[in-house]
Design a protein around this motif. Sequence first.
Motif, PDB file in Angstrom:
ATOM      1  N   ARG A  28       0.821  -1.203   0.000  1.00  0.00           N
ATOM      2  CA  ARG A  28       0.000   0.000   0.000  1.00  0.00           C
ATOM      3  C   ARG A  28       0.860   1.260   0.000  1.00  0.00           C
ATOM      4  O   ARG A  28       0.557   2.235  -0.705  1.00  0.00           O
ATOM      5  CB  ARG A  28      -0.914   0.007   1.227  1.00  0.00           C
ATOM      6  N   ASN A  29       1.935   1.274   0.781  1.00  0.00           N
ATOM      7  CA  ASN A  29       2.764   2.477   0.850  1.00  0.00           C
ATOM      8  C   ASN A  29       3.479   2.732  -0.474  1.00  0.00           C
ATOM      9  O   ASN A  29       3.725   3.886  -0.846  1.00  0.00           O
ATOM     10  CB  ASN A  29       3.784   2.354   1.993  1.00  0.00           C
ATOM     11  N   VAL A  30       3.800   1.671  -1.211  1.00  0.00           N
ATOM     12  CA  VAL A  30       4.429   1.837  -2.534  1.00  0.00           C
ATOM     13  C   VAL A  30       3.434   2.469  -3.494  1.00  0.00           C
ATOM     14  O   VAL A  30       3.777   3.369  -4.279  1.00  0.00           O
ATOM     15  CB  VAL A  30       4.927   0.483  -3.067  1.00  0.00           C
ATOM     16  N   ILE A  31       2.178   2.014  -3.425  1.00  0.00           N
ATOM     17  CA  ILE A  31       1.132   2.598  -4.279  1.00  0.00           C
ATOM     18  C   ILE A  31       0.914   4.059  -3.921  1.00  0.00           C
ATOM     19  O   ILE A  31       0.796   4.924  -4.796  1.00  0.00           O
ATOM     20  CB  ILE A  31      -0.173   1.784  -4.134  1.00  0.00           C
ATOM     21  N   ALA A  32       0.859   4.349  -2.615  1.00  0.00           N
ATOM     22  CA  ALA A  32       0.661   5.729  -2.167  1.00  0.00           C
ATOM     23  C   ALA A  32       1.814   6.624  -2.620  1.00  0.00           C
ATOM     24  O   ALA A  32       1.600   7.755  -3.068  1.00  0.00           O
ATOM     25  CB  ALA A  32       0.513   5.761  -0.646  1.00  0.00           C
ATOM     26  N   ASN A  33       3.035   6.126  -2.505  1.00  0.00           N
ATOM     27  CA  ASN A  33       4.201   6.910  -2.925  1.00  0.00           C
ATOM     28  C   ASN A  33       4.193   7.140  -4.437  1.00  0.00           C
ATOM     29  O   ASN A  33       4.595   8.209  -4.919  1.00  0.00           O
ATOM     30  CB  ASN A  33       5.493   6.206  -2.522  1.00  0.00           C
ATOM     31  N   MET A  34       3.741   6.141  -5.178  1.00  0.00           N
ATOM     32  CA  MET A  34       3.666   6.288  -6.630  1.00  0.00           C
ATOM     33  C   MET A  34       2.651   7.359  -6.999  1.00  0.00           C
ATOM     34  O   MET A  34       2.924   8.254  -7.810  1.00  0.00           O
ATOM     35  CB  MET A  34       3.273   4.960  -7.273  1.00  0.00           C
ATOM     36  N   GLU A  35       1.476   7.298  -6.394  1.00  0.00           N
ATOM     37  CA  GLU A  35       0.420   8.251  -6.727  1.00  0.00           C
ATOM     38  C   GLU A  35       0.783   9.678  -6.322  1.00  0.00           C
ATOM     39  O   GLU A  35       0.331  10.634  -6.949  1.00  0.00           O
ATOM     40  CB  GLU A  35      -0.889   7.834  -6.060  1.00  0.00           C
ATOM     41  N   SER A  36       1.574   9.810  -5.291  1.00  0.00           N
ATOM     42  CA  SER A  36       1.953  11.150  -4.824  1.00  0.00           C
ATOM     43  C   SER A  36       3.230  11.660  -5.474  1.00  0.00           C
ATOM     44  O   SER A  36       3.666  12.774  -5.205  1.00  0.00           O
ATOM     45  CB  SER A  36       2.119  11.141  -3.304  1.00  0.00           C
ATOM     46  N   GLY A  37       3.871  10.835  -6.310  1.00  0.00           N
ATOM     47  CA  GLY A  37       5.076  11.252  -7.003  1.00  0.00           C
ATOM     48  C   GLY A  37       6.351  11.046  -6.222  1.00  0.00           C
ATOM     49  O   GLY A  37       7.405  11.542  -6.609  1.00  0.00           O
ATOM     50  N   ARG A  38       6.277  10.318  -5.094  1.00  0.00           N
ATOM     51  CA  ARG A  38       7.480  10.110  -4.281  1.00  0.00           C
ATOM     52  C   ARG A  38       8.236   8.839  -4.660  1.00  0.00           C
ATOM     53  O   ARG A  38       9.333   8.619  -4.160  1.00  0.00           O
ATOM     54  CB  ARG A  38       7.093  10.037  -2.792  1.00  0.00           C
ATOM     55  N   ARG A  39       7.661   8.033  -5.523  1.00  0.00           N
ATOM     56  CA  ARG A  39       8.350   6.795  -5.918  1.00  0.00           C
ATOM     57  C   ARG A  39       9.354   7.097  -7.022  1.00  0.00           C
ATOM     58  O   ARG A  39       9.039   7.785  -8.004  1.00  0.00           O
ATOM     59  CB  ARG A  39       7.331   5.759  -6.394  1.00  0.00           C
ATOM     60  N   ALA A  40      10.562   6.549  -6.879  1.00  0.00           N
ATOM     61  CA  ALA A  40      11.651   6.896  -7.802  1.00  0.00           C
ATOM     62  C   ALA A  40      11.596   6.117  -9.106  1.00  0.00           C
ATOM     63  O   ALA A  40      12.171   6.545 -10.105  1.00  0.00           O
ATOM     64  CB  ALA A  40      13.001   6.663  -7.117  1.00  0.00           C
ATOM     65  N   ASN A  41      10.942   4.958  -9.111  1.00  0.00           N
ATOM     66  CA  ASN A  41      10.907   4.171 -10.341  1.00  0.00           C
ATOM     67  C   ASN A  41       9.579   3.419 -10.424  1.00  0.00           C
ATOM     68  O   ASN A  41       8.868   3.267  -9.422  1.00  0.00           O
ATOM     69  CB  ASN A  41      12.083   3.187 -10.406  1.00  0.00           C
ATOM     70  N   LEU A  42       9.272   2.936 -11.617  1.00  0.00           N
ATOM     71  CA  LEU A  42       8.026   2.216 -11.846  1.00  0.00           C
ATOM     72  C   LEU A  42       8.299   1.065 -12.811  1.00  0.00           C
ATOM     73  O   LEU A  42       8.269   1.244 -14.025  1.00  0.00           O
ATOM     74  CB  LEU A  42       6.964   3.150 -12.424  1.00  0.00           C
ATOM     75  N   PRO A  43       8.592  -0.135 -12.292  1.00  0.00           N
ATOM     76  CA  PRO A  43       8.901  -1.274 -13.156  1.00  0.00           C
ATOM     77  C   PRO A  43       7.725  -1.633 -14.064  1.00  0.00           C
ATOM     78  O   PRO A  43       6.555  -1.471 -13.687  1.00  0.00           O
ATOM     79  CB  PRO A  43       9.182  -2.404 -12.156  1.00  0.00           C
ATOM     80  N   LEU A  44       8.036  -2.136 -15.225  1.00  0.00           N
ATOM     81  CA  LEU A  44       7.002  -2.536 -16.176  1.00  0.00           C
ATOM     82  C   LEU A  44       6.110  -3.620 -15.588  1.00  0.00           C
ATOM     83  O   LEU A  44       4.889  -3.616 -15.810  1.00  0.00           O
ATOM     84  CB  LEU A  44       7.654  -3.040 -17.472  1.00  0.00           C
ATOM     85  N   VAL A  45       6.692  -4.542 -14.819  1.00  0.00           N
ATOM     86  CA  VAL A  45       5.877  -5.618 -14.236  1.00  0.00           C
ATOM     87  C   VAL A  45       4.817  -5.047 -13.298  1.00  0.00           C
ATOM     88  O   VAL A  45       3.715  -5.589 -13.185  1.00  0.00           O
ATOM     89  CB  VAL A  45       6.763  -6.649 -13.493  1.00  0.00           C
ATOM     90  N   ASP A  46       5.153  -3.943 -12.620  1.00  0.00           N
ATOM     91  CA  ASP A  46       4.167  -3.309 -11.743  1.00  0.00           C
ATOM     92  C   ASP A  46       3.019  -2.726 -12.564  1.00  0.00           C
ATOM     93  O   ASP A  46       1.850  -2.818 -12.173  1.00  0.00           O
ATOM     94  CB  ASP A  46       4.818  -2.211 -10.914  1.00  0.00           C
ATOM     95  N   VAL A  47       3.344  -2.120 -13.695  1.00  0.00           N
ATOM     96  CA  VAL A  47       2.310  -1.549 -14.555  1.00  0.00           C
ATOM     97  C   VAL A  47       1.362  -2.651 -15.043  1.00  0.00           C
ATOM     98  O   VAL A  47       0.134  -2.481 -15.062  1.00  0.00           O
ATOM     99  CB  VAL A  47       2.936  -0.818 -15.757  1.00  0.00           C
ATOM    100  N   ILE A  48       1.928  -3.796 -15.405  1.00  0.00           N
ATOM    101  CA  ILE A  48       1.126  -4.912 -15.895  1.00  0.00           C
ATOM    102  C   ILE A  48       0.160  -5.404 -14.815  1.00  0.00           C
ATOM    103  O   ILE A  48      -1.039  -5.603 -15.065  1.00  0.00           O
ATOM    104  CB  ILE A  48       2.038  -6.066 -16.362  1.00  0.00           C
ATOM    105  N   VAL A  49       0.685  -5.589 -13.611  1.00  0.00           N
ATOM    106  CA  VAL A  49      -0.148  -6.095 -12.513  1.00  0.00           C
ATOM    107  C   VAL A  49      -1.162  -5.050 -12.064  1.00  0.00           C
ATOM    108  O   VAL A  49      -2.322  -5.384 -11.780  1.00  0.00           O
ATOM    109  CB  VAL A  49       0.740  -6.545 -11.336  1.00  0.00           C
ATOM    110  N   LEU A  50      -0.769  -3.799 -11.999  1.00  0.00           N
ATOM    111  CA  LEU A  50      -1.702  -2.742 -11.620  1.00  0.00           C
ATOM    112  C   LEU A  50      -2.859  -2.658 -12.611  1.00  0.00           C
ATOM    113  O   LEU A  50      -4.019  -2.455 -12.210  1.00  0.00           O
ATOM    114  CB  LEU A  50      -0.979  -1.401 -11.554  1.00  0.00           C
ATOM    115  N   ALA A  51      -2.562  -2.824 -13.885  1.00  0.00           N
ATOM    116  CA  ALA A  51      -3.620  -2.788 -14.895  1.00  0.00           C
ATOM    117  C   ALA A  51      -4.614  -3.919 -14.667  1.00  0.00           C
ATOM    118  O   ALA A  51      -5.836  -3.709 -14.710  1.00  0.00           O
ATOM    119  CB  ALA A  51      -3.014  -2.879 -16.295  1.00  0.00           C
ATOM    120  N   GLU A  52      -4.116  -5.115 -14.409  1.00  0.00           N
ATOM    121  CA  GLU A  52      -5.003  -6.253 -14.156  1.00  0.00           C
ATOM    122  C   GLU A  52      -5.818  -6.020 -12.892  1.00  0.00           C
ATOM    123  O   GLU A  52      -7.033  -6.304 -12.854  1.00  0.00           O
ATOM    124  CB  GLU A  52      -4.174  -7.530 -14.025  1.00  0.00           C
ATOM    125  N   ALA A  53      -5.174  -5.504 -11.858  1.00  0.00           N
ATOM    126  CA  ALA A  53      -5.867  -5.254 -10.593  1.00  0.00           C
ATOM    127  C   ALA A  53      -6.943  -4.188 -10.750  1.00  0.00           C
ATOM    128  O   ALA A  53      -7.959  -4.210 -10.037  1.00  0.00           O
ATOM    129  CB  ALA A  53      -4.862  -4.823  -9.525  1.00  0.00           C
TER     130      ALA A  53
END
Length: 228
Positions: free
Chosen positions: A57-82
Amino acid sequence: MTQHGFDAGRDEDDVPEWVDQVMATVAAEVRRRRKELHMSAQDLADRCEEIGHPIPRNVIANMESGRRANLPLVDVIVLAEALDTYPICLLYPAGYVDRVQRLPLQHSERTWDAMRWFIGDREELGREDAMLQSFRAHIRHQRAALAALKGEKHERWKAETAPNKAEREEALLAQADYAERALEAKYRLRSARAFIREDGGTPPHLPPELADVDPPEIAPNTTEENDL
């Protein structure tokens, strides 16, 4: 960090790096889609874990707020399915974002055009992949063949149930026309499958209605496949 050579007329200090823009686009669409589905960040994290690729959850929150430094492609794939969408819709949210920067050091372009480039749906001179072109032709001819077979079957039924000779003859003519269309589409489909094999590829599986498209020496044993 800033990037030179982007939109003319803008202060370069206001132009974020291309990577930052891509991440910001995905993050904003994840947040928009999550809220649209009435999911909390924890709900989304739980769904990712159910899929088999945990994203806390904290990784998702950091991503949405712009605090996450990177975004792996595998995360994009799984987030899309979710989020019950497609990865391409997170990268290029057509309809929600008007323009995106497709590549570094380029001007922005319409999101729909960038999406079409990403999925190989833009006809650009010298960039069309032969295998992709063959698969597109395969899909097109398969649809045409199935539609023709469906029309032929319907007209056959109309001929068999026609209340008079005139309607029966009309249905038989239409049936013959559909049969000719099906034959032509099957021929084109067989050619597309041959091109795929010649280029070292494996054609898609055919539905049972089109089992006669492949030559006998190539066609699989349908009974064995169904048993499997």
